[in-house]
Design an enzyme around this catalytic site. Structure first.
Site, PDB file in Angstrom:
ATOM      1  N   HIS A  72      11.666  17.488   0.435  1.00  8.12           N
ATOM      2  CA  HIS A  72      13.197  16.872   0.316  1.00  8.12           C
ATOM      3  C   HIS A  72      13.709  17.277  -0.989  1.00  8.12           C
ATOM      4  O   HIS A  72      12.975  17.274  -1.921  1.00  8.12           O
ATOM      5  CB  HIS A  72      12.898  15.332   0.245  1.00  8.12           C
ATOM      6  CG  HIS A  72      12.859  14.294   1.527  1.00  8.12           C
ATOM      7  ND1 HIS A  72      13.247  13.447   2.036  1.00  8.12           N
ATOM      8  CD2 HIS A  72      12.515  14.967   2.952  1.00  8.12           C
ATOM      9  CE1 HIS A  72      13.013  13.201   3.184  1.00  8.12           C
ATOM     10  NE2 HIS A  72      12.434  13.995   3.762  1.00  8.12           N
ATOM     11  N   TYR A 201      18.548   4.765  -1.127  1.00 11.86           N
ATOM     12  CA  TYR A 201      18.048   3.616  -2.078  1.00 11.86           C
ATOM     13  C   TYR A 201      19.418   2.986  -2.332  1.00 11.86           C
ATOM     14  O   TYR A 201      20.523   3.409  -2.757  1.00 11.86           O
ATOM     15  CB  TYR A 201      17.718   4.123  -3.430  1.00 11.86           C
ATOM     16  CG  TYR A 201      16.240   4.594  -3.609  1.00 11.86           C
ATOM     17  CD1 TYR A 201      16.141   6.069  -3.300  1.00 11.86           C
ATOM     18  CD2 TYR A 201      15.087   4.098  -3.900  1.00 11.86           C
ATOM     19  CE1 TYR A 201      14.842   6.741  -3.113  1.00 11.86           C
ATOM     20  CE2 TYR A 201      13.591   4.589  -4.278  1.00 11.86           C
ATOM     21  CZ  TYR A 201      13.586   6.012  -3.560  1.00 11.86           C
ATOM     22  OH  TYR A 201      12.264   6.656  -3.941  1.00 11.86           O
ATOM     23  N   PRO A 293       7.412   0.002  -6.725  1.00 11.37           N
ATOM     24  CA  PRO A 293       7.353   1.092  -5.966  1.00 11.37           C
ATOM     25  C   PRO A 293       8.867   1.878  -6.056  1.00 11.37           C
ATOM     26  O   PRO A 293       8.934   2.988  -5.531  1.00 11.37           O
ATOM     27  CB  PRO A 293       7.149   0.767  -4.600  1.00 11.37           C
ATOM     28  CG  PRO A 293       7.325  -0.819  -4.634  1.00 11.37           C
ATOM     29  CD  PRO A 293       7.162  -1.145  -5.760  1.00 11.37           C
ATOM     30  N   LYS A 297       6.229   6.246  -7.787  1.00 10.42           N
ATOM     31  CA  LYS A 297       5.380   6.944  -8.674  1.00 10.42           C
ATOM     32  C   LYS A 297       3.857   6.499  -8.682  1.00 10.42           C
ATOM     33  O   LYS A 297       3.033   7.155  -9.300  1.00 10.42           O
ATOM     34  CB  LYS A 297       5.833   6.451  -9.922  1.00 10.42           C
ATOM     35  CG  LYS A 297       7.287   7.031 -10.535  1.00 10.42           C
ATOM     36  CD  LYS A 297       7.194   8.502 -10.880  1.00 10.42           C
ATOM     37  CE  LYS A 297       8.180   9.544 -10.803  1.00 10.42           C
ATOM     38  NZ  LYS A 297       8.335  10.340  -9.670  1.00 10.42           N
ATOM     39  N   TYR A 385      12.201  11.802 -10.998  1.00  9.78           N
ATOM     40  CA  TYR A 385      11.840  11.403  -9.737  1.00  9.78           C
ATOM     41  C   TYR A 385      10.670  12.512  -9.064  1.00  9.78           C
ATOM     42  O   TYR A 385      10.064  12.451  -8.423  1.00  9.78           O
ATOM     43  CB  TYR A 385      13.302  11.566  -8.751  1.00  9.78           C
ATOM     44  CG  TYR A 385      12.991  10.926  -7.600  1.00  9.78           C
ATOM     45  CD1 TYR A 385      12.830   9.519  -7.417  1.00  9.78           C
ATOM     46  CD2 TYR A 385      12.700  11.805  -6.294  1.00  9.78           C
ATOM     47  CE1 TYR A 385      12.614   8.956  -5.929  1.00  9.78           C
ATOM     48  CE2 TYR A 385      12.229  11.063  -5.123  1.00  9.78           C
ATOM     49  CZ  TYR A 385      12.229   9.762  -4.961  1.00  9.78           C
ATOM     50  OH  TYR A 385      11.973   9.258  -3.688  1.00  9.78           O
TER      51      TYR A 385
HETATM   52  P1  RFL Z   1      -6.127   1.874  -4.210  1.00  6.39           P
HETATM   53  O1  RFL Z   1      -5.597   2.759  -3.319  1.00  6.39           O
HETATM   54  O2  RFL Z   1      -6.104   0.631  -4.423  1.00  6.39           O
HETATM   55  O3  RFL Z   1      -7.762   2.095  -3.960  1.00  6.39           O
HETATM   56  C1  RFL Z   1      -8.735   1.557  -4.544  1.00  6.39           C
HETATM   57  C2  RFL Z   1     -10.076   1.543  -3.740  1.00  6.39           C
HETATM   58  O4  RFL Z   1     -10.953   0.635  -4.291  1.00  6.39           O
HETATM   59  C3  RFL Z   1     -11.646  -0.050  -3.352  1.00  6.39           C
HETATM   60  N1  RFL Z   1     -12.342  -1.420  -4.126  1.00  6.39           N
HETATM   61  C4  RFL Z   1     -13.603  -1.235  -4.459  1.00  6.39           C
HETATM   62  N2  RFL Z   1     -14.553  -0.453  -4.044  1.00  6.39           N
HETATM   63  C5  RFL Z   1     -15.844  -1.057  -4.588  1.00  6.39           C
HETATM   64  N3  RFL Z   1     -16.141  -2.027  -5.184  1.00  6.39           N
HETATM   65  C6  RFL Z   1     -15.263  -2.850  -5.485  1.00  6.39           C
HETATM   66  N4  RFL Z   1     -15.335  -3.998  -6.195  1.00  6.39           N
HETATM   67  C7  RFL Z   1     -13.567  -2.533  -5.073  1.00  6.39           C
HETATM   68  N5  RFL Z   1     -12.577  -3.278  -5.282  1.00  6.39           N
HETATM   69  C8  RFL Z   1     -11.544  -2.406  -4.712  1.00  6.39           C
HETATM   70  C9  RFL Z   1     -10.695  -0.729  -2.606  1.00  6.39           C
HETATM   71  O5  RFL Z   1     -10.890  -1.034  -1.269  1.00  6.39           O
HETATM   72  C10 RFL Z   1      -9.683   0.817  -2.515  1.00  6.39           C
HETATM   73  O6  RFL Z   1     -10.064   1.325  -1.284  1.00  6.39           O
HETATM   74  O7  RFL Z   1      -6.142   2.696  -5.704  1.00  6.39           O
HETATM   75  P2  RFL Z   1      -5.888   4.069  -5.894  1.00  6.39           P
HETATM   76  O8  RFL Z   1      -6.947   5.023  -5.425  1.00  6.39           O
HETATM   77  O9  RFL Z   1      -5.887   4.263  -7.495  1.00  6.39           O
HETATM   78  O10 RFL Z   1      -4.353   4.779  -5.482  1.00  6.39           O
HETATM   79  C11 RFL Z   1      -3.428   4.077  -5.839  1.00  6.39           C
HETATM   80  C12 RFL Z   1      -2.118   3.998  -4.606  1.00  6.39           C
HETATM   81  O11 RFL Z   1      -2.778   3.432  -3.719  1.00  6.39           O
HETATM   82  C13 RFL Z   1      -1.075   3.189  -5.361  1.00  6.39           C
HETATM   83  O12 RFL Z   1      -0.661   3.545  -6.582  1.00  6.39           O
HETATM   84  C14 RFL Z   1       0.209   3.291  -4.174  1.00  6.39           C
HETATM   85  O13 RFL Z   1      -0.149   2.854  -3.135  1.00  6.39           O
HETATM   86  C15 RFL Z   1       1.089   2.067  -5.019  1.00  6.39           C
HETATM   87  N6  RFL Z   1       2.083   1.697  -4.074  1.00  6.39           N
HETATM   88  C16 RFL Z   1       2.940   2.661  -3.627  1.00  6.39           C
HETATM   89  N7  RFL Z   1       3.098   3.838  -4.501  1.00  6.39           N
HETATM   90  C17 RFL Z   1       4.185   4.605  -4.185  1.00  6.39           C
HETATM   91  O14 RFL Z   1       4.332   5.651  -4.910  1.00  6.39           O
HETATM   92  N8  RFL Z   1       5.143   4.224  -3.186  1.00  6.39           N
HETATM   93  C18 RFL Z   1       4.915   3.278  -2.356  1.00  6.39           C
HETATM   94  O15 RFL Z   1       5.738   3.086  -1.250  1.00  6.39           O
HETATM   95  C19 RFL Z   1       4.067   2.285  -2.395  1.00  6.39           C
HETATM   96  N9  RFL Z   1       3.727   1.199  -1.791  1.00  6.39           N
HETATM   97  C20 RFL Z   1       1.921   0.516  -3.204  1.00  6.39           C
HETATM   98  C21 RFL Z   1       2.677   0.341  -1.960  1.00  6.39           C
HETATM   99  C22 RFL Z   1       0.840  -0.326  -3.435  1.00  6.39           C
HETATM  100  C23 RFL Z   1       0.706  -1.403  -2.544  1.00  6.39           C
HETATM  101  N10 RFL Z   1      -0.252  -2.434  -3.142  1.00  6.39           N
HETATM  102  C24 RFL Z   1      -1.439  -2.099  -4.035  1.00  6.39           C
HETATM  103  C25 RFL Z   1      -0.440  -3.597  -2.462  1.00  6.39           C
HETATM  104  C26 RFL Z   1       2.434  -0.773  -1.173  1.00  6.39           C
HETATM  105  C27 RFL Z   1       1.442  -1.655  -1.260  1.00  6.39           C
HETATM  106  C28 RFL Z   1       1.250  -2.719  -0.605  1.00  6.39           C
HETATM  107  C1  PHB Z   2       7.586   4.968   1.246  1.00 11.97           C
HETATM  108  O1  PHB Z   2       8.273   5.830   2.155  1.00 11.97           O
HETATM  109  O2  PHB Z   2       7.013   4.196   1.513  1.00 11.97           O
HETATM  110  C2  PHB Z   2       8.716   4.841  -0.175  1.00 11.97           C
HETATM  111  C3  PHB Z   2       9.327   5.927  -0.383  1.00 11.97           C
HETATM  112  C4  PHB Z   2       9.865   5.786  -1.628  1.00 11.97           C
HETATM  113  C5  PHB Z   2       9.803   4.774  -2.450  1.00 11.97           C
HETATM  114  C6  PHB Z   2       8.667   3.809  -1.986  1.00 11.97           C
HETATM  115  C7  PHB Z   2       8.251   3.821  -1.132  1.00 11.97           C
HETATM  116  O3  PHB Z   2      10.235   4.785  -3.799  1.00 11.97           O
END
Ligand code: RFL
Ligand code: PHB
Length: 390
Positions: A72, A201, A293, A297, A385
């Protein structure tokens, strides 16, 4: 059992760290509380900076990403009946982002790890960290009713915001900075073509909306909702009605209201823990920080942490130098705070804050109008971004 590094958590942070270490000949085990299928069922991020793409290549895991990821070169800001395109490539000296789901990154890393035959323990219960302030850290856990102990040189806490690693540090040793927002994002995933070729957005009087995607046939749509709302309150039909109302007309007209494959509400939070190192324990990814989100980032910050941490650990084993691990926390935090600022700012500019009144609403519109009219302003949006350099 003995390993050089014990990684807690098999999310993207833990798996990427594990892969980079394995490629460099460092012996690391991963302990994950959930099953592999459960980890793969979590629908989260979708926009990758080039730094993360490069790391996936370095890890030898980018074949599918390079084939299926959508490059993109821009995205749109919609407000006050107008739409303004941020020309990412033109404003950032040729950089772009790649749309490819976090689920797919996780799957690719899991497969690569399995192919290398390096150890991962899924469904590890009662993971506990011991003696990381001394020279011989240990990690204990239960699996199938049996207690195990791992002796290691270092522990990498990659277990997310709710994990055990950060909570194992004495409160007096850690400073925590936090902002909780009064709303969440309701996200809906559907196997229908996205309404727009690039992300939109939208700031709207009824609240924020984001039209995103995972592929040309899979859309990901979000709307701002009060934290008191439950997913059950939102039928697909009600979701699409609200989503369309908040989008520019020409985009709304192209929304295909496909049945939800997944629908969930994520609360929004800004959070940073300092430092990210406690003796022989390091925190990386969501274990150390959370961003709302809006700037896309979260996953990308996890990747930059892992880059700094992996290079520090590899330097330790390969060159006998601790310069990299000694600098880890400071290097990672400098980049984290800048991404925190961008995510907070984008969130503040685009969401409805009913309690803040008309003045704040006018400030949001002035800010968006400024971005639309000033190349300098648009450049700072684009530069952040696409991702600041590692
Ligand atoms: P994760 O992905 O939360 O993985 C952590 C792992 O640790 C495990 N765990 C344990 N394992 C052993 N012992 C324990 N006591 C444990 N406790 C937990 C968990 O089961 C899990 O598998 O963290 P990591 O690897 O640092 O990755 C970070 C990303 O996942 C996160 O920054 C992003 O997904 C944030 N986020 C988003 N980021 C974006 O850039 N764009 C998004 O659209 C976006 N949507 C989101 C999101 C995070 C969400 N969360 C945390 C609720 C949407 C959601 C719903
Ligand atoms: C997504 O596609 O899940 C997404 C994309 C951009 C964002 C957050 C989430 O800023």
């Amino acid at each position: 059992m003995r390993h050089q590094v014990c990684i807690i958590g098999a999310g993207p942070s833990g798996l990427l760290l594990g892969q980079l270490l394995a490629m460099a000949g460092v012996d690391a085990v991963i302990l994950e509380a959930k099953s592999a299928d459960y980890v793969l069922s979590r629908i989260r991020a979708g926009v990758l900076e080039s730094g993360l793409v490069d790391l996936m290549r370095q890890a030898g895991c980018a074949e599918r990403l390079d084939r299926e990821g959508l490059v993109h070169d821009g995205f749109h800001l919609a407000f006050a009946g107008r739409t303004h395109r941020i020309d990412l490539r033109g404003l950032s000296g040729g950089k772009s982002v790649v749309v490819y789901g976090q689920t797919e990154i996780t799957r690719d890393l899991m497969e690569a790890r399995a192919a290398l035959g390096v150890p991962t323990v899924y469904e590890a219960q009662d993971v506990a960290l011991h003696d990381f302030d001394g020279s011989r850290p240990r990690v204990t856990f239960r699996k199938d009713g049996v207690t195990h102990e791992i002796a290691c040189d270092f522990i990498a806490g990659c277990d997310g915001f709710h994990g055990i690693s950060r909570r194992s540090v004495p409160e007096t040793a850690i400073a925590q900075f936090e902002r909780v927002y009064a709303f969440g994002w309701l996200g809906l995933l559907a196997d229908v073509p996205p309404a727009s070729e690039e992300l939109v957005y939208a700031r709207h009087e009824r609240g924020f909306a984001l039209a995103s995607m995972r592929s040309h046939t899979r859309s990901r749509s979000y709307i701002q909702v009060p934290l008191s709302d439950q997913v059950e309150d939102w039928s697909d039909e009600r979701f699409y009605d609200e989503f369309r109302r908040r989008l520019p007309e020409e985009v709304a007209a192209r929304v295909v209201p496909g049945p939800s494959v997944e629908k969930s509400i994520a609360p929004l939070r800004s959070f940073v823990a300092e430092p990210l190192r406690f003796g022989r324990l390091f925190l990386a990814g969501d274990a150390g920080h959370i961003v709302p989100p809006t700037g896309a980032k979260g996953l990308n910050l996890a990747a930059s942490d892992v880059h700094y941490l992996a290079s520090g650990l590899i330097e330790h084993y390969r060159d006998g130098s601790d310069a990299g691990i000694d600098a880890y926390s400071e290097r990672a935090l400098r980049r984290i705070w800048k991404a925190e600022r961008f995510s907070w700012w984008m969130t503040s500019m685009l969401h409805l804050f009913p309690e803040s009144g008309d003045f704040v609403a006018r400030m949001q519109l002035a800010e968006l109008d400024y971005i639309a009219g000033s190349e300098a302003a648009a450049t700072t949006v684009a530069e952040n971004y696409v991702g600041l350099p590692f």
